[in-house]
Design a protein around this motif. Sequence first.
Motif, PDB file in Angstrom:
ATOM      1  N   GLU A 425       0.817  -1.209   0.000  1.00  0.00           N
ATOM      2  CA  GLU A 425       0.000   0.000   0.000  1.00  0.00           C
ATOM      3  C   GLU A 425       0.857   1.269   0.000  1.00  0.00           C
ATOM      4  O   GLU A 425       0.496   2.267  -0.624  1.00  0.00           O
ATOM      5  N   LEU A 426       2.018   1.225   0.672  1.00  0.00           N
ATOM      6  CA  LEU A 426       2.848   2.413   0.860  1.00  0.00           C
ATOM      7  C   LEU A 426       4.044   2.457  -0.080  1.00  0.00           C
ATOM      8  O   LEU A 426       4.947   3.276   0.107  1.00  0.00           O
ATOM      9  N   ASP A 427       4.062   1.613  -1.083  1.00  0.00           N
ATOM     10  CA  ASP A 427       5.211   1.497  -1.988  1.00  0.00           C
ATOM     11  C   ASP A 427       5.452   2.819  -2.729  1.00  0.00           C
ATOM     12  O   ASP A 427       4.554   3.311  -3.427  1.00  0.00           O
ATOM     13  N   PRO A 428       6.673   3.391  -2.643  1.00  0.00           N
ATOM     14  CA  PRO A 428       6.943   4.661  -3.322  1.00  0.00           C
ATOM     15  C   PRO A 428       7.394   4.525  -4.764  1.00  0.00           C
ATOM     16  O   PRO A 428       7.536   5.537  -5.462  1.00  0.00           O
ATOM     17  N   VAL A 429       7.654   3.315  -5.252  1.00  0.00           N
ATOM     18  CA  VAL A 429       8.181   3.157  -6.607  1.00  0.00           C
ATOM     19  C   VAL A 429       7.322   2.278  -7.513  1.00  0.00           C
ATOM     20  O   VAL A 429       7.271   2.495  -8.720  1.00  0.00           O
ATOM     21  N   THR A 430       6.676   1.266  -6.938  1.00  0.00           N
ATOM     22  CA  THR A 430       5.736   0.451  -7.718  1.00  0.00           C
ATOM     23  C   THR A 430       4.419   0.369  -6.944  1.00  0.00           C
ATOM     24  O   THR A 430       4.031  -0.708  -6.474  1.00  0.00           O
ATOM     25  N   PRO A 431       3.728   1.490  -6.792  1.00  0.00           N
ATOM     26  CA  PRO A 431       2.467   1.493  -6.048  1.00  0.00           C
ATOM     27  C   PRO A 431       1.417   0.633  -6.739  1.00  0.00           C
ATOM     28  O   PRO A 431       1.586   0.220  -7.891  1.00  0.00           O
ATOM     29  N   PRO A 432       0.312   0.342  -6.046  1.00  0.00           N
ATOM     30  CA  PRO A 432      -0.695  -0.599  -6.571  1.00  0.00           C
ATOM     31  C   PRO A 432      -1.226  -0.271  -7.962  1.00  0.00           C
ATOM     32  O   PRO A 432      -1.627  -1.191  -8.693  1.00  0.00           O
ATOM     33  N   ALA A 433      -1.246   0.983  -8.351  1.00  0.00           N
ATOM     34  CA  ALA A 433      -1.785   1.331  -9.670  1.00  0.00           C
ATOM     35  C   ALA A 433      -1.020   0.641 -10.788  1.00  0.00           C
ATOM     36  O   ALA A 433      -1.605   0.315 -11.843  1.00  0.00           O
ATOM     37  N   TRP A 434       0.277   0.407 -10.606  1.00  0.00           N
ATOM     38  CA  TRP A 434       1.050  -0.259 -11.657  1.00  0.00           C
ATOM     39  C   TRP A 434       0.633  -1.726 -11.802  1.00  0.00           C
ATOM     40  O   TRP A 434       0.591  -2.265 -12.909  1.00  0.00           O
ATOM     41  N   ALA A 435       0.322  -2.384 -10.688  1.00  0.00           N
ATOM     42  CA  ALA A 435      -0.156  -3.768 -10.781  1.00  0.00           C
ATOM     43  C   ALA A 435      -1.501  -3.824 -11.485  1.00  0.00           C
ATOM     44  O   ALA A 435      -1.780  -4.753 -12.256  1.00  0.00           O
ATOM     45  N   GLU A 436      -2.351  -2.830 -11.243  1.00  0.00           N
ATOM     46  CA  GLU A 436      -3.639  -2.786 -11.927  1.00  0.00           C
ATOM     47  C   GLU A 436      -3.437  -2.641 -13.438  1.00  0.00           C
ATOM     48  O   GLU A 436      -4.185  -3.218 -14.229  1.00  0.00           O
ATOM     49  N   GLU A 437      -2.426  -1.875 -13.839  1.00  0.00           N
ATOM     50  CA  GLU A 437      -2.155  -1.742 -15.272  1.00  0.00           C
ATOM     51  C   GLU A 437      -1.729  -3.075 -15.867  1.00  0.00           C
ATOM     52  O   GLU A 437      -2.188  -3.467 -16.942  1.00  0.00           O
ATOM     53  N   ALA A 438      -0.841  -3.798 -15.170  1.00  0.00           N
ATOM     54  CA  ALA A 438      -0.402  -5.104 -15.667  1.00  0.00           C
ATOM     55  C   ALA A 438      -1.566  -6.087 -15.730  1.00  0.00           C
ATOM     56  O   ALA A 438      -1.664  -6.901 -16.662  1.00  0.00           O
ATOM     57  N   LYS A 439      -2.441  -6.021 -14.745  1.00  0.00           N
ATOM     58  CA  LYS A 439      -3.542  -6.984 -14.635  1.00  0.00           C
ATOM     59  C   LYS A 439      -4.485  -6.936 -15.841  1.00  0.00           C
ATOM     60  O   LYS A 439      -5.104  -7.945 -16.192  1.00  0.00           O
ATOM     61  N   ARG A 440      -4.579  -5.794 -16.490  1.00  0.00           N
ATOM     62  CA  ARG A 440      -5.531  -5.644 -17.591  1.00  0.00           C
ATOM     63  C   ARG A 440      -5.298  -6.638 -18.721  1.00  0.00           C
ATOM     64  O   ARG A 440      -6.241  -7.001 -19.430  1.00  0.00           O
ATOM     65  N   THR A 441      -4.052  -7.080 -18.913  1.00  0.00           N
ATOM     66  CA  THR A 441      -3.771  -8.024 -19.997  1.00  0.00           C
ATOM     67  C   THR A 441      -3.333  -9.396 -19.476  1.00  0.00           C
ATOM     68  O   THR A 441      -2.867 -10.227 -20.244  1.00  0.00           O
ATOM     69  N   LEU A 442      -3.475  -9.610 -18.177  1.00  0.00           N
ATOM     70  CA  LEU A 442      -3.192 -10.917 -17.579  1.00  0.00           C
ATOM     71  C   LEU A 442      -4.542 -11.518 -17.197  1.00  0.00           C
ATOM     72  O   LEU A 442      -5.082 -11.249 -16.124  1.00  0.00           O
ATOM     73  N   SER A 443      -5.086 -12.342 -18.073  1.00  0.00           N
ATOM     74  CA  SER A 443      -6.483 -12.762 -17.970  1.00  0.00           C
ATOM     75  C   SER A 443      -6.757 -13.709 -16.814  1.00  0.00           C
ATOM     76  O   SER A 443      -7.909 -13.892 -16.413  1.00  0.00           O
ATOM     77  N   ASN A 444      -5.707 -14.301 -16.262  1.00  0.00           N
ATOM     78  CA  ASN A 444      -5.880 -15.291 -15.194  1.00  0.00           C
ATOM     79  C   ASN A 444      -5.102 -14.832 -13.964  1.00  0.00           C
ATOM     80  O   ASN A 444      -4.233 -15.541 -13.469  1.00  0.00           O
ATOM     81  N   SER A 445      -5.420 -13.623 -13.472  1.00  0.00           N
ATOM     82  CA  SER A 445      -4.603 -13.025 -12.421  1.00  0.00           C
ATOM     83  C   SER A 445      -5.440 -12.513 -11.260  1.00  0.00           C
ATOM     84  O   SER A 445      -6.648 -12.290 -11.390  1.00  0.00           O
ATOM     85  N   LEU A 446      -4.777 -12.332 -10.126  1.00  0.00           N
ATOM     86  CA  LEU A 446      -5.381 -11.763  -8.930  1.00  0.00           C
ATOM     87  C   LEU A 446      -4.425 -10.724  -8.369  1.00  0.00           C
ATOM     88  O   LEU A 446      -3.231 -11.000  -8.204  1.00  0.00           O
ATOM     89  N   HIS A 447      -4.942  -9.534  -8.075  1.00  0.00           N
ATOM     90  CA  HIS A 447      -4.125  -8.473  -7.497  1.00  0.00           C
ATOM     91  C   HIS A 447      -4.537  -8.284  -6.038  1.00  0.00           C
ATOM     92  O   HIS A 447      -5.703  -8.064  -5.733  1.00  0.00           O
ATOM     93  N   VAL A 448      -3.538  -8.347  -5.146  1.00  0.00           N
ATOM     94  CA  VAL A 448      -3.777  -8.185  -3.717  1.00  0.00           C
ATOM     95  C   VAL A 448      -2.886  -7.061  -3.198  1.00  0.00           C
ATOM     96  O   VAL A 448      -1.665  -7.075  -3.408  1.00  0.00           O
ATOM     97  N   VAL A 449      -3.500  -6.095  -2.526  1.00  0.00           N
ATOM     98  CA  VAL A 449      -2.769  -4.978  -1.927  1.00  0.00           C
ATOM     99  C   VAL A 449      -2.621  -5.248  -0.433  1.00  0.00           C
ATOM    100  O   VAL A 449      -3.614  -5.514   0.259  1.00  0.00           O
ATOM    101  N   VAL A 450      -1.387  -5.187   0.067  1.00  0.00           N
ATOM    102  CA  VAL A 450      -1.120  -5.443   1.478  1.00  0.00           C
ATOM    103  C   VAL A 450      -1.001  -4.108   2.203  1.00  0.00           C
ATOM    104  O   VAL A 450      -0.104  -3.313   1.903  1.00  0.00           O
ATOM    105  N   PRO A 451      -1.877  -3.823   3.158  1.00  0.00           N
ATOM    106  CA  PRO A 451      -1.828  -2.533   3.854  1.00  0.00           C
ATOM    107  C   PRO A 451      -0.607  -2.415   4.767  1.00  0.00           C
ATOM    108  O   PRO A 451      -0.079  -3.420   5.249  1.00  0.00           O
ATOM    109  N   GLY A 452      -0.161  -1.176   4.960  1.00  0.00           N
ATOM    110  CA  GLY A 452       0.933  -0.915   5.881  1.00  0.00           C
ATOM    111  C   GLY A 452       2.289  -1.387   5.416  1.00  0.00           C
ATOM    112  O   GLY A 452       3.259  -1.387   6.189  1.00  0.00           O
ATOM    113  N   VAL A 453       2.395  -1.805   4.148  1.00  0.00           N
ATOM    114  CA  VAL A 453       3.631  -2.391   3.612  1.00  0.00           C
ATOM    115  C   VAL A 453       4.166  -1.507   2.500  1.00  0.00           C
ATOM    116  O   VAL A 453       3.402  -0.877   1.761  1.00  0.00           O
ATOM    117  N   GLY A 454       5.501  -1.455   2.363  1.00  0.00           N
ATOM    118  CA  GLY A 454       6.139  -0.648   1.340  1.00  0.00           C
ATOM    119  C   GLY A 454       6.519  -1.455   0.115  1.00  0.00           C
ATOM    120  O   GLY A 454       5.723  -2.233  -0.414  1.00  0.00           O
TER     121      GLY A 454
END
Length: 501
Positions: A425-454
């Motif tokens: 959740e607190l990542d300063p270089v690869t924040p969750p929005a980047w995983a959401e971008e990757a997920k759009r073309t990964l048809s068999n994927s799950l994105h999980v955001v871990v709170p309080g973690v960098g």
Amino acid sequence: MSGVRAHISSHLPPWRAVLALGLLAAASVSCSRSSQDPAERRTLSLKPCRLEGLATQAQCGTYEVFEDRAARTGRKIPLRVVVVPALAAQPQPDPLVLLAGGPGQAASRSTQVLMAVERIRRKRDIVLVDQRGTGDSNPLNCKTDSPEEGLSARLEEGKAAEEVRKCREGWDADVRHYTTPVAMDDLDEVREALGYEKLNLWGVSYGTRAALVYMRQHPERVRTAILDGVAPMGLYLPLFAPRDAQQALDRLLANCEADAACAQAYPNLRPRTEALLTTLETTPARTQVAHPRTGVLEEVVLSRRAFLSQLFAQLYSPEMSSLVPLMLDRATQGDWSPFVALSVGLTENLGRTVSHGLYFAVVCAEDAPFYDEAALVRESQGTWFGPTMGREVLSVCADWPRGSLPQGYREPVVSSVPTLLLSGELDPVTPPAWAEEAKRTLSNSLHVVVPGVGHNTIGADCARTLMLDLLTQGSVEGLSSACGTNLTRPPFFTSFAGPVP
């Protein structure tokens, strides 16, 4: 990750991985072990060895590849290969392969993370291959500072890039051949030599780019993928780093303001820090501080650039960033000792763990060609960090021998491989929005955001459980989308004694 060094540390950071599988698959292969055992197909000789930081014995070997894979002639380079065997007598046939971060970190020197995935190792081998240009695979190393240098020289950014230019002349390497696509073809060749039919990939930070590239180039060889701190093909290093880091810093300051103890200890912290930055722009700070290791007093000159570069690196870990308000408060009052103490350890660790040459070999071929000065200014507008990091990269890359890329290399990777995407959740270089971008073309994927973690989530037990579950069942179906719902940012230090009890 300085300008450059700080950025390397982010995608470097530091870097982590391993593998696992479950009992159902073990039952299905036990009756025909001879045809499934990778060791029986192995052509690469491995010998017992010990890795620093790893208590158990590993198996090590060297595999040679052509530096110029396309020509298949000329110089050959050795690749360091390590297999940490599964604990089970009859392990699963597909290992977990760690793809380290950076670019520039060596997988075989990331052994500290193996202790976090012991449950995975019970059933699966863990494979560590030093990417060409790192570790013991014809490393493109460059010592950018020396023990004799004073603190000012160690903390000031910019000279690292100049030193790498000089180092390039001494490498026995054609840096055009040290790109991610080439390295992933290396990995597939090593896979075959080790006798594995399929791999489970674990990419961390830049290693997630490497994993995505392998998934595109060798899709039939990937059973599952774990991408931790996701850097999709649309993320150019370090173009978006100022924006993403500023968002993390803004969140940190907002959290401090909302915390009664932090707000009371550090009133008006944001405007005071902004005033400090304005001053440093024209008048570097001059102070005497004790060296954190030797205790010897040194005269230190700190520019705005040096200050922000080190602040950037301090945001990677929530545990370290919990000290940032205290550090900023003291700096605004002219006490630079906390800043120096936090920064020196980061700088020294980075020099020991990252190949600066590999960083530039990758970034100059795969990132810098896709942005210019105007893009740097646009993406850093309104941030404290500004376009300095990107300008330094463009400067170095201007005369860097640039490797070629496959057509469409920067297009999103399309894959149906079961893929677990993990974000802090607190990542300063690869924040969750980047995983959401990757997920759009990964048809068999799950994105999980871990709170309080960098940056990187391996420290969270729920993330390790998700990894184990994915490897056990070979699917993201049924995996929990919630992880660590009770986790929060570590409490802020309100004094050198620690947080308020």
